[in-house]
Every structure is written in C-alpha cells, then in structure tokens.
Design an enzyme around this catalytic site. Structure first.
Site, PDB file in Angstrom:
ATOM      1  N   GLY A  19       0.823  -1.208   0.000  1.00  0.00           N
ATOM      2  CA  GLY A  19       0.000   0.000   0.000  1.00  0.00           C
ATOM      3  C   GLY A  19       0.852   1.250   0.000  1.00  0.00           C
ATOM      4  O   GLY A  19       1.765   1.386   0.818  1.00  0.00           O
ATOM      5  N   ALA A  20       0.551   2.175  -0.916  1.00  0.00           N
ATOM      6  CA  ALA A  20       1.356   3.394  -1.046  1.00  0.00           C
ATOM      7  C   ALA A  20       0.533   4.644  -0.769  1.00  0.00           C
ATOM      8  O   ALA A  20       0.752   5.694  -1.368  1.00  0.00           O
ATOM      9  CB  ALA A  20       1.977   3.470  -2.446  1.00  0.00           C
ATOM     10  N   GLY A  21      -0.423   4.516   0.171  1.00  0.00           N
ATOM     11  CA  GLY A  21      -1.167   5.696   0.605  1.00  0.00           C
ATOM     12  C   GLY A  21      -0.406   6.442   1.685  1.00  0.00           C
ATOM     13  O   GLY A  21       0.805   6.274   1.867  1.00  0.00           O
ATOM     14  N   GLY A  24       1.371   4.069   4.408  1.00  0.00           N
ATOM     15  CA  GLY A  24       2.474   3.301   3.838  1.00  0.00           C
ATOM     16  C   GLY A  24       3.660   4.170   3.491  1.00  0.00           C
ATOM     17  O   GLY A  24       4.815   3.815   3.781  1.00  0.00           O
ATOM     18  N   PHE A 124     -14.337  21.665  12.730  1.00  0.00           N
ATOM     19  CA  PHE A 124     -14.726  20.377  12.172  1.00  0.00           C
ATOM     20  C   PHE A 124     -15.672  19.689  13.137  1.00  0.00           C
ATOM     21  O   PHE A 124     -15.684  19.980  14.337  1.00  0.00           O
ATOM     22  CB  PHE A 124     -13.478  19.507  11.945  1.00  0.00           C
ATOM     23  CG  PHE A 124     -13.384  18.946  10.551  1.00  0.00           C
ATOM     24  CD1 PHE A 124     -13.056  19.763   9.478  1.00  0.00           C
ATOM     25  CD2 PHE A 124     -13.614  17.600  10.303  1.00  0.00           C
ATOM     26  CE1 PHE A 124     -12.951  19.253   8.190  1.00  0.00           C
ATOM     27  CE2 PHE A 124     -13.512  17.078   9.033  1.00  0.00           C
ATOM     28  CZ  PHE A 124     -13.176  17.912   7.961  1.00  0.00           C
ATOM     29  N   GLN A 245     -18.500   3.937   9.242  1.00  0.00           N
ATOM     30  CA  GLN A 245     -18.976   5.315   9.308  1.00  0.00           C
ATOM     31  C   GLN A 245     -19.652   5.733   8.009  1.00  0.00           C
ATOM     32  O   GLN A 245     -19.093   5.568   6.921  1.00  0.00           O
ATOM     33  CB  GLN A 245     -17.798   6.259   9.573  1.00  0.00           C
ATOM     34  CG  GLN A 245     -18.216   7.701   9.747  1.00  0.00           C
ATOM     35  CD  GLN A 245     -17.047   8.565  10.199  1.00  0.00           C
ATOM     36  OE1 GLN A 245     -16.226   8.974   9.393  1.00  0.00           O
ATOM     37  NE2 GLN A 245     -16.961   8.807  11.498  1.00  0.00           N
ATOM     38  N   HIS A 247     -20.643   8.904   6.019  1.00  0.00           N
ATOM     39  CA  HIS A 247     -20.371  10.344   5.974  1.00  0.00           C
ATOM     40  C   HIS A 247     -21.673  11.051   5.631  1.00  0.00           C
ATOM     41  O   HIS A 247     -22.377  10.638   4.706  1.00  0.00           O
ATOM     42  CB  HIS A 247     -19.300  10.658   4.926  1.00  0.00           C
ATOM     43  CG  HIS A 247     -18.691  12.017   5.089  1.00  0.00           C
ATOM     44  ND1 HIS A 247     -19.393  13.173   4.856  1.00  0.00           N
ATOM     45  CD2 HIS A 247     -17.453  12.405   5.492  1.00  0.00           C
ATOM     46  CE1 HIS A 247     -18.607  14.221   5.094  1.00  0.00           C
ATOM     47  NE2 HIS A 247     -17.420  13.771   5.487  1.00  0.00           N
ATOM     48  N   LEU A 257     -17.733  12.272  -2.218  1.00  0.00           N
ATOM     49  CA  LEU A 257     -17.658  12.941  -0.922  1.00  0.00           C
ATOM     50  C   LEU A 257     -17.631  14.454  -1.047  1.00  0.00           C
ATOM     51  O   LEU A 257     -16.916  15.021  -1.874  1.00  0.00           O
ATOM     52  CB  LEU A 257     -16.382  12.471  -0.198  1.00  0.00           C
ATOM     53  CG  LEU A 257     -16.055  13.160   1.123  1.00  0.00           C
ATOM     54  CD1 LEU A 257     -17.083  12.791   2.185  1.00  0.00           C
ATOM     55  CD2 LEU A 257     -14.653  12.761   1.583  1.00  0.00           C
ATOM     56  N   GLU A 260     -16.420  17.406   5.182  1.00  0.00           N
ATOM     57  CA  GLU A 260     -16.973  18.021   6.383  1.00  0.00           C
ATOM     58  C   GLU A 260     -16.473  19.462   6.531  1.00  0.00           C
ATOM     59  O   GLU A 260     -17.055  20.272   7.251  1.00  0.00           O
ATOM     60  CB  GLU A 260     -16.559  17.197   7.601  1.00  0.00           C
ATOM     61  CG  GLU A 260     -17.357  17.456   8.850  1.00  0.00           C
ATOM     62  CD  GLU A 260     -17.135  16.331   9.854  1.00  0.00           C
ATOM     63  OE1 GLU A 260     -16.525  16.609  10.894  1.00  0.00           O
ATOM     64  OE2 GLU A 260     -17.559  15.200   9.589  1.00  0.00           O
ATOM     65  N   ARG A 291     -20.077  12.621  12.962  1.00  0.00           N
ATOM     66  CA  ARG A 291     -20.687  12.126  11.726  1.00  0.00           C
ATOM     67  C   ARG A 291     -21.818  11.136  11.948  1.00  0.00           C
ATOM     68  O   ARG A 291     -22.815  11.161  11.226  1.00  0.00           O
ATOM     69  CB  ARG A 291     -19.594  11.506  10.848  1.00  0.00           C
ATOM     70  CG  ARG A 291     -18.628  12.544  10.330  1.00  0.00           C
ATOM     71  CD  ARG A 291     -17.450  11.922   9.621  1.00  0.00           C
ATOM     72  NE  ARG A 291     -16.547  12.969   9.143  1.00  0.00           N
ATOM     73  CZ  ARG A 291     -15.405  12.736   8.532  1.00  0.00           C
ATOM     74  NH1 ARG A 291     -15.007  11.486   8.336  1.00  0.00           N
ATOM     75  NH2 ARG A 291     -14.646  13.736   8.129  1.00  0.00           N
ATOM     76  N   HIS A 358     -18.282   5.523   4.248  1.00  0.00           N
ATOM     77  CA  HIS A 358     -17.074   6.329   4.077  1.00  0.00           C
ATOM     78  C   HIS A 358     -15.828   5.699   4.692  1.00  0.00           C
ATOM     79  O   HIS A 358     -14.752   5.764   4.110  1.00  0.00           O
ATOM     80  CB  HIS A 358     -17.328   7.702   4.721  1.00  0.00           C
ATOM     81  CG  HIS A 358     -16.180   8.644   4.650  1.00  0.00           C
ATOM     82  ND1 HIS A 358     -15.614   9.049   3.447  1.00  0.00           N
ATOM     83  CD2 HIS A 358     -15.473   9.295   5.626  1.00  0.00           C
ATOM     84  CE1 HIS A 358     -14.627   9.898   3.685  1.00  0.00           C
ATOM     85  NE2 HIS A 358     -14.515  10.048   4.996  1.00  0.00           N
ATOM     86  N   GLU A 392      -6.044   2.819   7.643  1.00  0.00           N
ATOM     87  CA  GLU A 392      -7.441   2.402   7.775  1.00  0.00           C
ATOM     88  C   GLU A 392      -7.620   0.895   7.835  1.00  0.00           C
ATOM     89  O   GLU A 392      -8.585   0.404   8.406  1.00  0.00           O
ATOM     90  CB  GLU A 392      -8.268   2.978   6.618  1.00  0.00           C
ATOM     91  CG  GLU A 392      -9.765   2.849   6.838  1.00  0.00           C
ATOM     92  CD  GLU A 392     -10.595   3.537   5.766  1.00  0.00           C
ATOM     93  OE1 GLU A 392     -11.816   3.275   5.716  1.00  0.00           O
ATOM     94  OE2 GLU A 392     -10.038   4.321   4.979  1.00  0.00           O
ATOM     95  N   ARG A 403     -15.328   7.376  14.033  1.00  0.00           N
ATOM     96  CA  ARG A 403     -14.123   8.221  13.910  1.00  0.00           C
ATOM     97  C   ARG A 403     -14.474   9.699  13.897  1.00  0.00           C
ATOM     98  O   ARG A 403     -15.401  10.131  13.221  1.00  0.00           O
ATOM     99  CB  ARG A 403     -13.355   7.872  12.630  1.00  0.00           C
ATOM    100  CG  ARG A 403     -12.153   8.785  12.410  1.00  0.00           C
ATOM    101  CD  ARG A 403     -11.345   8.369  11.209  1.00  0.00           C
ATOM    102  NE  ARG A 403     -12.054   8.494   9.952  1.00  0.00           N
ATOM    103  CZ  ARG A 403     -12.251   9.642   9.293  1.00  0.00           C
ATOM    104  NH1 ARG A 403     -11.825  10.798   9.806  1.00  0.00           N
ATOM    105  NH2 ARG A 403     -12.896   9.650   8.141  1.00  0.00           N
ATOM    106  N   SER A 408      -8.443  10.653  10.569  1.00  0.00           N
ATOM    107  CA  SER A 408      -7.971   9.620   9.642  1.00  0.00           C
ATOM    108  C   SER A 408      -6.579   9.970   9.120  1.00  0.00           C
ATOM    109  O   SER A 408      -5.651   9.150   9.196  1.00  0.00           O
ATOM    110  CB  SER A 408      -8.945   9.440   8.475  1.00  0.00           C
ATOM    111  OG  SER A 408      -9.135  10.649   7.783  1.00  0.00           O
ATOM    112  N   LEU A 409      -6.405  11.180   8.608  1.00  0.00           N
ATOM    113  CA  LEU A 409      -5.075  11.575   8.134  1.00  0.00           C
ATOM    114  C   LEU A 409      -4.080  11.611   9.286  1.00  0.00           C
ATOM    115  O   LEU A 409      -2.911  11.269   9.124  1.00  0.00           O
ATOM    116  CB  LEU A 409      -5.138  12.950   7.446  1.00  0.00           C
ATOM    117  CG  LEU A 409      -5.910  13.008   6.120  1.00  0.00           C
ATOM    118  CD1 LEU A 409      -5.828  14.408   5.511  1.00  0.00           C
ATOM    119  CD2 LEU A 409      -5.403  11.978   5.124  1.00  0.00           C
TER     120      LEU A 409
END
Length: 602
Positions: A19-21, A24, A124, A245, A247, A257, A260, A291, A358, A392, A403, A408-409
């Site tokens: 995974g290259a997100g 990762g 937020f 979740q 959204h 999406l 938010e 959410r 989401h 995730e 969440r 998440s980030l």
C-alpha cells in the site's frame, strides 16, 4: 496455463510495505531514511492512492486560530468514538499530532496560511474547546485538497530517499512460517501476470479501507479490503468490523464525498421545509456534531417525510451564503464536484446529499507500534512477529465506534511514523532473514490455479455487486436485529458463490478479470466479518445503531441503547471458524485520568 513454484521468482528486501497511501509512504519514508531496503507495492501509481481523496484537514491542537490543547482533542476523540476507543493509544495520537503536522510542514506540505504565516485551521465536526463547551478550529487544511497535498508531499520525499515502488502490483497472501512469524508476501505483477515471493524481515499492511463492500460508497474502486483479506486468510482476526462510518454529505446518486470542511466553513443542512434541522438534534454543535450523529439525524428527517426532491429521499447542503470568494478559496474541489456530479453551482444553490459509507473503524488489530496482535496463551495482545499494519486497514483502536473527522489523516501520520521507528529498531536486532517455509507459495498457487481451471464459473463482478447490495440493505445507517441476522445468512451464501468464481480470460498481461476475481475473495472476508460482528453486538454504539436496542427494557437508562455493562469490549472475528471472541476496551490512558463513559450530547 498453470502457476507453479518453478515459474515463481523470489526477491528479498528488509521490509515490504503493501500500500502506497499516506500510512504506507509515511512509514516507508522513515525506513528509507534509515537506510533500509524497502519495497512498496501498490495497485495504482502512489499518488492515485485513496488518501488523495481526503479533503478536510488533519486534526492537531496547534492553537493557531483559537484556544486549544491536546487534552481537548483527546476528550473529543474518546467521546466521538462512543467510549470504544482505547484511551492509551488515543492519548498517544493526540499528543503526537502537532509534531507530525510540523514534520509535514517542514517537508514542504502547502498548508493554507493565516495572515501571520501560521497554518490555517478550520472547525470540524465534534471538535471542541474546554471539553465540549464550544466548537474549536483544529483541522489543519490545504484548501479542500489536504489528502492530495499530503500524498504528493510524501511521495516526493520518498523519491528523494530512494524508496523502491512496485507500481501496479497486487499482494496476494502473507507467508507465515512454522513459528507463526510473517516472513514475506506473495504478489502478482499485473503487467506481466507473473507471481513473486517477496521475502522480508518485516511486512507492513497499509492497504486502506474496504468501503467497496457497500453499494453507495465514497471509496475508490481499489478499496477492496486486500490487507484484511490477506490477514483473515492467514489466521489473524479482524477487530470491531461492525463499525462503519456513514459520511453525512455524499452527493445524492453519485456517492462522491463533500468534505466536512463545508460545514466547518459554515455550510448548513436543510430539509424540505427550509429548516436548519440540526439545531433540534444537536443544539450546541448543530451541523458540526460527529458524523454518526448527523447521519442518523438526516436519515430521521427523510424517514419522517421532510426529505427533499421529488422522492423526498435526500437533504440539501446550503453553501451559497458563504459567498463565492470563500468557496473558491477554501472549497474549490467541492465547487467542481457540484458541477460535475450534481449539475449544481454551489455558489448559487444548495446541493443534494445523503449519508454514504465512508470509513471503517475496525480492521487488523495492532498495538501502539503498529505490530499486529492476536489472542494467544491468555494474552489479548500477543505480537505476530514480522507483521505490522497501519492506516485504515488497521485497528489500533483510536477511532472506537465512530471516527472523529480529521483523525484519519492524523492516524496515518502518527502510526505510520511510529511503526517505521519500531521497524528500524527491529531491523537493528534482526541481521538475517528467517528462511521461507517449503509451503510458502501453496495457498497462492492453489487460489490462482483454481481460477485457471474454473472457466465456466460465475463472473466475479456479478457476485461483487450482490455483496454490495446485501451489505447496503442489511448493514445501513439504521439496523435491526432481523435484517442483520438475515444478512449473516445471505453473506454465507455469497461466500459459497465466491468459491465458484470462474475466469473466461486466461491471458497473463494486464488481465483485470483475474485481479477482480482475487479482489472478490477479499471483499467476502470483510463482508462476513462485518455482518457476523454486527449481528452479535446487542446494543447501540457510535455508528452501530440498532432500532431494537435504542431503548432496551433491561437497560432503560442506557444512553441511546448503549450497554456499557455487557458490551464495552472489542469484537474479534475469526475467518477459519466464522466465530467471534472478545477483549476489553482499555479505559486507562498513559498519563492522564480516565474519561468515564457518559451520555453523548452535542
């Protein structure tokens, strides 16, 4: 054509990351900078990973625009997760948040700026000051393209650090030896159709979410739960998979999406009567409630006949009062999405939205270092040597049952870095690779050859679509015990069909039909984990709202049907037996006092 050990090559690395997100690449950067030989596998080019779709911001108590500190962030995360999150790891994440954000800034991340040059932060959902008294500005943002900016920043740093990327490769199975340690992965190179065994001292799963088990999803098509499927087949349980979740603001009919951050900048939700209805459900935070709370409120408005449109099946998100200048500066992507997916100019008219799947709060169980943990010998957190999971696809349990937006980030950055640091130390004490077992390729070769031999089987995408419609019907915003029980039966029937998938195209080069068939085997693991876990949890908590338990007779004072006496615990689903075990939620933080469970009001 058949796959054999003789035509399978072996390659050796210190670490293989799947995974290259964001998670990762944050981990691979830490490893590459330490001089390790790192391979990062990705089904798509790294900057097309799903992190690129994150819009709103990164949660961190910098205090650049209003009074804030990590204690408030910690409180909001515990409360937002409806007390299912482990408070020790939540404290760790919230304390580390400012450091990882400043790390990104120093790498060149193009955050929006305040007049004094500090990082711009927007309000937020669920983020408050002074333990819930008022909204606070905590989301560190780059317009509404924060994930995009973050992913490109991390990719550039990885290129500079000589990280090796394997683009358009799909990891297939974990390789475990007789001790249960993970010593590598098998993988398919899509371009050639060749299979490899990637031998490593450590393997990290960073494969993102599995939102494609639902019909209406904000997730990319690549989000098929590959890491979760690999873990489940290797005998590793999946934790808290009942919690998904929705959204609040997916574009009606499209699922795309709308961040938010829209509501953070001042957008409001209105019903068919033009009423800002969130004032009734959450009088303090209104449209900036968490959410799960907003999604249920929207669904309630639609159920009671106050939905909008000819079928009264959506809600309107109103942004025009913000002014075109603010929209073009702070929400440029949302403006484009309105045009492209709803034929709406959001500077002049509201846009139709519905709650859309989401994010998964559950995943592969891990500890604070990203090490995968299982139950063994009376220990709920026995480490699986050589295996890590971040992002995730993992469940270190900072998100609990729901969440908090922007976490998440933050999760990607904090635990990607923490896992990278731990692997660096692990590598110092692990000079040699453990040998590959004799049966390292057996599971993968059997899966591939079964597809090769089943030309007359069912088309994989037909089954995938049936999985999605089943999950949409039986594990939605509001659930009932009867629909969940029926869903358990339906998914079990779908698993039997997955075992009979056929492949009409047997070519090797870029055979997407083969990739889709392999992805369906991952989807069914996630779907069954979700359905079985959901049907077993006899309460309402966070994103898991079951109408039967909203006002239970045996717990008449329980907050919205939450049962802290019997269900303040994590579920663990085991694929081999299709059964559940449990472990307690850790309520004790690292250095501060426990936040005891209480009613969630906003």
């Amino acid at each position: 054509m058949s796959y054999t050990k003789e035509n399978t090559a072996v390659r050796k690395f210190d670490v293989v990351i799947v995974g290259a997100g964001g998670s990762g690449m944050r981990a691979s950067l830490q490893l590459a900078r330490a001089g390790l030989n790192v391979a990062v596998l990705s089904k798509v080019f790294p900057t097309r990973s799903h992190t690129v779709a994150a819009q709103g911001g990164i949660g961190a108590s910098l205090g650049n625009m209003s009074e804030d500190n990590w204690h408030f962030h910690f409180y909001d995360t515990v409360k937002g997760g409806d007390w299912l999150g482990d408070q020790d790891v939540i404290e760790f994440m919230c304390r580390e948040a400012p450091h990882v954000v400043y790390d990104l800034e120093h790498m060149g991340m193009p955050f929006d700026r305040n007049a004094d040059g500090t990082i711009y932060q927007r309000p937020f959902g669920g983020h408050t000051a002074n333990y819930g008294e008022k909204p606070v500005q905590r989301a560190c943002a780059a317009a509404d393209r924060t994930g995009h900016a973050m992913l490109h920043t991390l990719y550039q740093q990885n290129v500079a650090s000589n990280t090796t990327f394997f683009v358009e490769w799909m990891a297939l199975d974990l390789i475990r030896d007789a001790d249960g340690d993970v010593v590598g992965v098998t993988a398919l190179e899509m371009e050639t159709g060749d299979v490899y065994a990637l031998h490593a001292k450590a393997v990290m799963l960073a494969t993102g979410g599995a939102g494609r088990i639902f019909a209406a999803s904000t997730n990319a098509y690549i989000n098929t739960g590959d890491g979760l499927g690999m873990a489940a087949r290797a005998g590793i349980p999946l934790q808290d998979m009942e919690f998904w979740q929705f959204h609040p603001t997916g574009v009606a009919g499209a699922g795309v999406l709308l961040t938010e951050g829209c509501r953070g900048e001042g957008a409001i939700l209105i019903n068919s009567e033009g009423e800002r209805f969130m004032e009734r459900y959450a009088p303090t935070l209104k449209d900036l409630a968490p959410r799960d709370f907003v999604s249920r409120s929207m669904d309630q408005e639609i159920k009671e006949g106050r939905g909008c449109g000819p079928n009264k099946d959506y809600i309107l998100l109103k942004l025009d009062h913000l002014g075109a200048d603010t929209i073009h500066k702070r929400l440029p992507s949302v403006y484009e999405i309105g045009h492209n997916f709803a034929n709406v100019d959001i500077t002049k008219e509201p846009i139709p939205v519905v709650p859309t799947i989401h994010y998964q709060m559950g995943g592969i169980p891990t500890n604070i270092h990203g090490q995968v943990v299982v139950q063994a010998g009376g220990d709920d957190n026995h480490v699986v040597n050589g295996l890590y999971a971040v992002g995730e696809c993992s469940c270190v349990s900072v998100h609990g049952a729901n969440r908090l937006g922007t976490n998440s980030l933050l999760d990607l950055l904090v635990f990607g870095k923490a896992a990278g640091d731990h692997i660096v130390e692990f590598n110092k004490h692990t000079p040699h690779h453990k040998p590959l077992p004799a049966d390292a390729l057996d599971m993968t070769l059997a899966r591939l050859n079964r597809l090769e031999e089943a030309s007359d089987g069912e088309y994989a995408q037909t089954i995938a679509n049936d999985i999605r419609s089943t999950m949409q019907s039986h594990a939605g915003v509001f659930r009932t015990q009867a629909t969940m029980d029926e869903g358990v039966v339906r998914v079990a029937e779908l698993r039997e069909r997955v075992n009979k998938v056929g492949l009409k195209d047997h070519s090797k080069i870029f055979n997407t039909a083969r990739v889709e068939a392999l992805e369906v085997e991952n989807l069914i693991e996630v779907a069954q984990a979700t359905m079985v876990s959901a049907a077993a949890r006899k309460e309402c908590r966070g994103a898991h709202t079951v109408e039967d338990y909203e006002h239970p007779a045996d717990h008449p004072t329980a907050p919205l049907g939450r049962d802290d006496v019997n269900w303040l615990k994590h579920t663990l689903w085991h694929s081999q037996t299709n059964s559940l075990s449990y472990k307690p939620v850790r309520l004790k933080p690292l250095s501060v006092e426990t936040i005891p469970p209480k009613v969630r009001t906003f």
